[in-house]
Design a protein around this motif. Sequence first.
Motif, PDB file in Angstrom:
ATOM      1  N   TYR A  29       0.875  -1.155   0.000  1.00 18.47           N
ATOM      2  CA  TYR A  29       0.000   0.000   0.000  1.00 18.47           C
ATOM      3  C   TYR A  29       0.916   1.208   0.000  1.00 18.47           C
ATOM      4  CZ  TYR A  29      -3.753   3.083   1.760  1.00 18.47           C
ATOM      5  OH  TYR A  29      -4.675   4.088   1.937  1.00 18.47           O
ATOM      6  N   PHE A  79      -2.227  -3.643  12.269  1.00 17.44           N
ATOM      7  CA  PHE A  79      -3.425  -3.119  11.618  1.00 17.44           C
ATOM      8  C   PHE A  79      -4.573  -3.151  12.633  1.00 17.44           C
ATOM      9  CE2 PHE A  79      -7.297  -4.200   9.046  1.00 17.44           C
ATOM     10  CZ  PHE A  79      -7.431  -2.961   8.420  1.00 17.44           C
ATOM     11  N   SER A  82     -10.117  -0.290   9.506  1.00 23.21           N
ATOM     12  CA  SER A  82     -10.191   0.747   8.477  1.00 23.21           C
ATOM     13  C   SER A  82     -11.312   1.713   8.802  1.00 23.21           C
ATOM     14  CB  SER A  82     -10.406   0.125   7.094  1.00 23.21           C
ATOM     15  OG  SER A  82     -11.616  -0.624   7.059  1.00 23.21           O
ATOM     16  N   THR A  84     -13.913   4.844   6.924  1.00 27.23           N
ATOM     17  CA  THR A  84     -14.424   5.463   5.701  1.00 27.23           C
ATOM     18  C   THR A  84     -14.484   6.967   5.903  1.00 27.23           C
ATOM     19  OG1 THR A  84     -15.744   3.504   5.193  1.00 27.23           O
ATOM     20  CG2 THR A  84     -16.328   5.538   4.064  1.00 27.23           C
ATOM     21  N   GLU A  94     -12.089   4.216   1.768  1.00 32.16           N
ATOM     22  CA  GLU A  94     -11.794   3.478   2.999  1.00 32.16           C
ATOM     23  C   GLU A  94     -10.288   3.377   3.164  1.00 32.16           C
ATOM     24  OE1 GLU A  94     -13.454  -0.425   5.427  1.00 32.16           O
ATOM     25  OE2 GLU A  94     -13.919  -0.131   3.299  1.00 32.16           O
ATOM     26  N   LEU A  95      -9.798   3.785   4.333  1.00 29.04           N
ATOM     27  CA  LEU A  95      -8.360   3.888   4.573  1.00 29.04           C
ATOM     28  C   LEU A  95      -7.949   3.056   5.780  1.00 29.04           C
ATOM     29  CD1 LEU A  95      -7.906   7.748   4.094  1.00 29.04           C
ATOM     30  CD2 LEU A  95      -7.635   5.940   2.386  1.00 29.04           C
ATOM     31  N   PRO A  96      -6.720   2.522   5.747  1.00 29.97           N
ATOM     32  CA  PRO A  96      -6.243   1.707   6.868  1.00 29.97           C
ATOM     33  C   PRO A  96      -5.745   2.546   8.034  1.00 29.97           C
ATOM     34  CG  PRO A  96      -4.566   1.813   5.156  1.00 29.97           C
ATOM     35  CD  PRO A  96      -5.769   2.539   4.617  1.00 29.97           C
ATOM     36  N   LEU A 134      -9.024  -5.885   5.071  1.00 26.32           N
ATOM     37  CA  LEU A 134      -9.058  -4.806   4.084  1.00 26.32           C
ATOM     38  C   LEU A 134      -8.204  -5.188   2.892  1.00 26.32           C
ATOM     39  CD1 LEU A 134      -9.786  -1.896   3.257  1.00 26.32           C
ATOM     40  CD2 LEU A 134      -7.706  -1.152   4.429  1.00 26.32           C
TER      41      LEU A 134
END
Length: 323
Positions: A29, A79, A82, A84, A94-96, A134
């Motif tokens: 990513y 992690f 996620s 939004t 949508e992001l981690p 994700l």
Amino acid sequence: MLTECEGLGSVFLSYSNFLSKESLAVETYDYDYLINYNPVSGTSYSQSYSSGPQPRSLGAGPDSTFQLGELTFNSNYPFLGSITIPLSAGGTIELPVTGGDGTEIHLYLPAGLTPADVTLPAFIDTSTLNTANLPVCFLAGSLVSIPGGARAVEDLQIGDEVLALDGRKVSIKWIGRQTVSTRFGPAERLMPVRFAAGSLGDGLPQSDLTVTADHGMLVDGVICHAGALVDGTTITRVPLEEMGERYTVYHIETEAHEIILANGAPAETFIDNVSRRTFDNYAEFEALYGDVPEMEELPYPRAMSARQVPVRILDALDTPRCA
């Protein structure tokens, strides 16, 4: 994995500009900005500062997903889930979110986005994060150029305006959806085609773009079907195992056949040489418009196979020629 995109005679779009392959089969990513959040109390964190722009990568491991608690490759941060968040031009992405050393958490903006392109939350409550796996290969949020910016394709609606290649504003007449099952039909026909950023020349597409194999991209005055441009390096077929058992494609139809911009690259809108009846929501079109005259195709030559692509284009793209 259900992929949202746009396609079948129009653009199958995926916001995968942050995706690249590295050694050890790790999916990465790629991000330019890291947004730091400091703890307030309990599971609440407040926005602190932005680190960037400085291109870096997080690795999600060979399974192509971030999983709850998994340490990201090249990082000691697990992690957490996620979130939004809204895009400034409309739509969402949508992001981690990863956890630091117990005193901070991090939100990552994918390569190509800046803090000005999104509405960053002032606070993040980690107890409300989406903790499902994700995927980092295909995420909703692909951007179609609209007046004043861009919008995620899945958030476009009938009546919205998009920008044509010549800068005109054209209204969306209909947005069709089709569910594609990867279990049936010839594998190659079902494989989408992925254009790496810059693979069409002049820095286009601005970020990785995935389209259906029979979708036309305007290249040097010729509408070339994506499958005809595959070179095995920067323009590749997407393996069906990445698509899951089924995926959904979208198409944008305007009143006339148009060239619009998908991740900056010229791409055609729907042309009715493919029946609208193939789409899941054809009944909606029929209810809105009934029988309509056949559309007139734009006056560009069309290359439907590699043999039909002009040599000048193959040479410019470094695409191998068919014997």
